[in-house]
Design a protein around this motif. Structure first.
Motif, PDB file in Angstrom:
ATOM      1  N   ASP A  49       0.810  -1.222   0.000  1.00 46.36           N
ATOM      2  CA  ASP A  49       0.000   0.000   0.000  1.00 46.36           C
ATOM      3  C   ASP A  49       0.845   1.276   0.000  1.00 46.36           C
ATOM      4  O   ASP A  49       0.355   2.342  -0.362  1.00 46.36           O
ATOM      5  CB  ASP A  49      -0.911   0.022   1.228  1.00 46.36           C
ATOM      6  N   LEU A  50       2.092   1.185   0.440  1.00 41.41           N
ATOM      7  CA  LEU A  50       2.967   2.357   0.542  1.00 41.41           C
ATOM      8  C   LEU A  50       4.412   1.887   0.513  1.00 41.41           C
ATOM      9  O   LEU A  50       4.753   0.822   1.032  1.00 41.41           O
ATOM     10  CB  LEU A  50       2.685   3.120   1.843  1.00 41.41           C
ATOM     11  N   ILE A  51       5.269   2.705  -0.103  1.00 42.18           N
ATOM     12  CA  ILE A  51       6.694   2.392  -0.203  1.00 42.18           C
ATOM     13  C   ILE A  51       7.485   3.531   0.427  1.00 42.18           C
ATOM     14  O   ILE A  51       7.259   4.705   0.106  1.00 42.18           O
ATOM     15  CB  ILE A  51       7.112   2.226  -1.676  1.00 42.18           C
ATOM     16  N   ILE A  52       8.391   3.199   1.341  1.00 44.24           N
ATOM     17  CA  ILE A  52       9.311   4.177   1.932  1.00 44.24           C
ATOM     18  C   ILE A  52      10.682   3.898   1.332  1.00 44.24           C
ATOM     19  O   ILE A  52      11.213   2.789   1.470  1.00 44.24           O
ATOM     20  CB  ILE A  52       9.340   4.068   3.464  1.00 44.24           C
ATOM     21  N   LEU A  53      11.261   4.895   0.671  1.00 43.41           N
ATOM     22  CA  LEU A  53      12.415   4.666  -0.186  1.00 43.41           C
ATOM     23  C   LEU A  53      13.573   5.607   0.113  1.00 43.41           C
ATOM     24  O   LEU A  53      13.399   6.828   0.143  1.00 43.41           O
ATOM     25  CB  LEU A  53      11.979   4.830  -1.650  1.00 43.41           C
ATOM     26  N   ASP A  54      14.760   5.039   0.328  1.00 40.75           N
ATOM     27  CA  ASP A  54      15.986   5.822   0.475  1.00 40.75           C
ATOM     28  C   ASP A  54      16.539   6.121  -0.919  1.00 40.75           C
ATOM     29  O   ASP A  54      16.146   5.489  -1.906  1.00 40.75           O
ATOM     30  CB  ASP A  54      16.999   5.026   1.307  1.00 40.75           C
ATOM     31  N   ILE A  55      17.452   7.085  -1.005  1.00 37.22           N
ATOM     32  CA  ILE A  55      18.047   7.433  -2.299  1.00 37.22           C
ATOM     33  C   ILE A  55      19.410   6.786  -2.482  1.00 37.22           C
ATOM     34  O   ILE A  55      19.685   6.147  -3.498  1.00 37.22           O
ATOM     35  CB  ILE A  55      18.175   8.963  -2.448  1.00 37.22           C
ATOM     36  N   MET A  56      20.298   6.956  -1.501  1.00 31.78           N
ATOM     37  CA  MET A  56      21.673   6.499  -1.643  1.00 31.78           C
ATOM     38  C   MET A  56      21.821   5.062  -1.168  1.00 31.78           C
ATOM     39  O   MET A  56      21.819   4.784   0.030  1.00 31.78           O
ATOM     40  CB  MET A  56      22.603   7.424  -0.858  1.00 31.78           C
ATOM     41  N   SER A  61      20.171   3.712  -7.659  1.00 32.18           N
ATOM     42  CA  SER A  61      19.782   4.742  -6.690  1.00 32.18           C
ATOM     43  C   SER A  61      18.283   4.676  -6.462  1.00 32.18           C
ATOM     44  O   SER A  61      17.542   4.030  -7.224  1.00 32.18           O
ATOM     45  CB  SER A  61      20.148   6.128  -7.223  1.00 32.18           C
ATOM     46  N   GLY A  62      17.832   5.367  -5.427  1.00 34.86           N
ATOM     47  CA  GLY A  62      16.402   5.423  -5.166  1.00 34.86           C
ATOM     48  C   GLY A  62      15.620   5.994  -6.335  1.00 34.86           C
ATOM     49  O   GLY A  62      14.492   5.572  -6.604  1.00 34.86           O
ATOM     50  N   TYR A  79       9.792   9.255  -0.160  1.00 33.88           N
ATOM     51  CA  TYR A  79      11.245   9.269  -0.064  1.00 33.88           C
ATOM     52  C   TYR A  79      11.653   9.639   1.361  1.00 33.88           C
ATOM     53  O   TYR A  79      11.118  10.587   1.947  1.00 33.88           O
ATOM     54  CB  TYR A  79      11.843  10.291  -1.031  1.00 33.88           C
ATOM     55  N   LEU A  80      12.628   8.894   1.898  1.00 39.68           N
ATOM     56  CA  LEU A  80      13.185   9.186   3.214  1.00 39.68           C
ATOM     57  C   LEU A  80      14.700   9.182   3.038  1.00 39.68           C
ATOM     58  O   LEU A  80      15.310   8.121   2.904  1.00 39.68           O
ATOM     59  CB  LEU A  80      12.748   8.133   4.234  1.00 39.68           C
ATOM     60  N   SER A  81      15.294  10.374   3.007  1.00 47.29           N
ATOM     61  CA  SER A  81      16.700  10.470   2.619  1.00 47.29           C
ATOM     62  C   SER A  81      17.427  11.554   3.386  1.00 47.29           C
ATOM     63  O   SER A  81      16.827  12.535   3.836  1.00 47.29           O
ATOM     64  CB  SER A  81      16.797  10.761   1.113  1.00 47.29           C
ATOM     65  N   ALA A  82      18.756  11.385   3.500  1.00 50.49           N
ATOM     66  CA  ALA A  82      19.592  12.410   4.120  1.00 50.49           C
ATOM     67  C   ALA A  82      19.861  13.557   3.159  1.00 50.49           C
ATOM     68  O   ALA A  82      20.329  14.614   3.574  1.00 50.49           O
ATOM     69  CB  ALA A  82      20.918  11.798   4.578  1.00 50.49           C
ATOM     70  N   LYS A  83      19.563  13.375   1.884  1.00 52.03           N
ATOM     71  CA  LYS A  83      19.778  14.426   0.887  1.00 52.03           C
ATOM     72  C   LYS A  83      18.671  15.466   1.036  1.00 52.03           C
ATOM     73  O   LYS A  83      17.491  15.118   1.004  1.00 52.03           O
ATOM     74  CB  LYS A  83      19.792  13.842  -0.523  1.00 52.03           C
ATOM     75  N   SER A  84      19.061  16.721   1.184  1.00 52.28           N
ATOM     76  CA  SER A  84      18.066  17.749   1.499  1.00 52.28           C
ATOM     77  C   SER A  84      18.035  18.908   0.516  1.00 52.28           C
ATOM     78  O   SER A  84      17.306  19.879   0.726  1.00 52.28           O
ATOM     79  CB  SER A  84      18.329  18.306   2.911  1.00 52.28           C
ATOM     80  N   LEU A  85      18.805  18.826  -0.569  1.00 53.71           N
ATOM     81  CA  LEU A  85      18.820  19.911  -1.541  1.00 53.71           C
ATOM     82  C   LEU A  85      17.516  19.945  -2.331  1.00 53.71           C
ATOM     83  O   LEU A  85      16.887  18.909  -2.569  1.00 53.71           O
ATOM     84  CB  LEU A  85      19.994  19.753  -2.503  1.00 53.71           C
TER      85      LEU A  85
END
Length: 234
Positions: A49-56, A61-62, A79-85
């Protein structure tokens, strides 16, 4: 009894997977976990029903994983990531993401986002499963929007729209001719307080929607920009 929602967590950091999994399970959600794109795609099915996805992550890649998933599912992707730009967030939405949260995250905020996304998706999916009536159809030139079933057709061909894209299109169509500011659209459709960063979220979704319904997205005939004011459906 309503079955629990299933959430697929994709992150190569096992500790983060454990934390997110425990948090979601404490709220009654079912979870699946993957540490890379290949594993995630093998787990993805209609029950998710839902996907939580990292990028790196190692390998794809995510962003790439998201694009591959979008070919086979309309389930919302957070998306759940440390990248914030801002550029990273734009790429996330361009690749097919529905929401974005940065690490480190506040557990309560993650839960709030998850529950809000699932509520919207369940409404969207419920509409698709409900009965249809031609009286409900909205026809505008070669575009047909079916508010009851959540389906959209262009030149008779069904379009695969993500839940948020459909919600945005249906809202503009139902209010045809009315100009809505970015702030108004965000608060109406995302259900959250407006912040300047939300501009990119709305603009990316408008751009993606135009690419799907406009013959020439650079010169749209359906979703029009009213400079200095916002957007409207012609």
């Amino acid at each position: 009894m309503v079955p629990a929602s299933t959430i697929l967590i994709i992150d190569d950091d096992n500790d983060i997977c454990e934390v997110i999994g425990a948090l979601l399970q404490s709220e009654g959600f079912l979870t699946l976990r993957a540490c890379n794109g290949q594993e995630a795609l093998s787990l993805l099915n209609s029950s998710v029903d839902l996907i939580i996805l990292d990028i790196m992550m190692p390998g794809d890649s995510g962003f790439t994983i998201c694009e591959k998933m979008r070919r086979i599912t309309t389930a919302p992707i957070l998306y759940l990531s440390a990248k914030s730009l801002t550029a990273d967030k734009e790429m996330a939405f361009d690749s097919g993401g529905d929401d974005y949260l940065t690490k480190p995250f506040i557990p309560a905020e993650l839960l709030t986002r998850v529950k809000a996304i699932l509520r919207r998706y369940q409404v969207y999916r419920g509409k698709k499963l409900s009965s249809k009536s031609d009286r409900d159809l909205i026809r505008i030139n070669n575009l047909v929007v079916h508010p009851t079933s959540g389906e959209v057709f262009l030149n008779g061909t069904p379009l695969l729209l993500r839940p948020k894209e459909y919600q945005l299109l249906a809202f503009l169509v139902r209010n045809r001719g009315t100009v809505f500011s970015v702030q108004n659209l965000y608060e109406q459709l995302w259900g959250e307080s407006y912040l300047p960063s939300a501009n990119n979220t709305v603009m990316v979704h408008i751009r993606n929607l135009r690419q799907k319904i406009e013959a020439d997205p650079q010169h749209p005939k359906y979703i029009l920009t009213v400079w200095g004011e916002g957007y409207k459906f012609a």
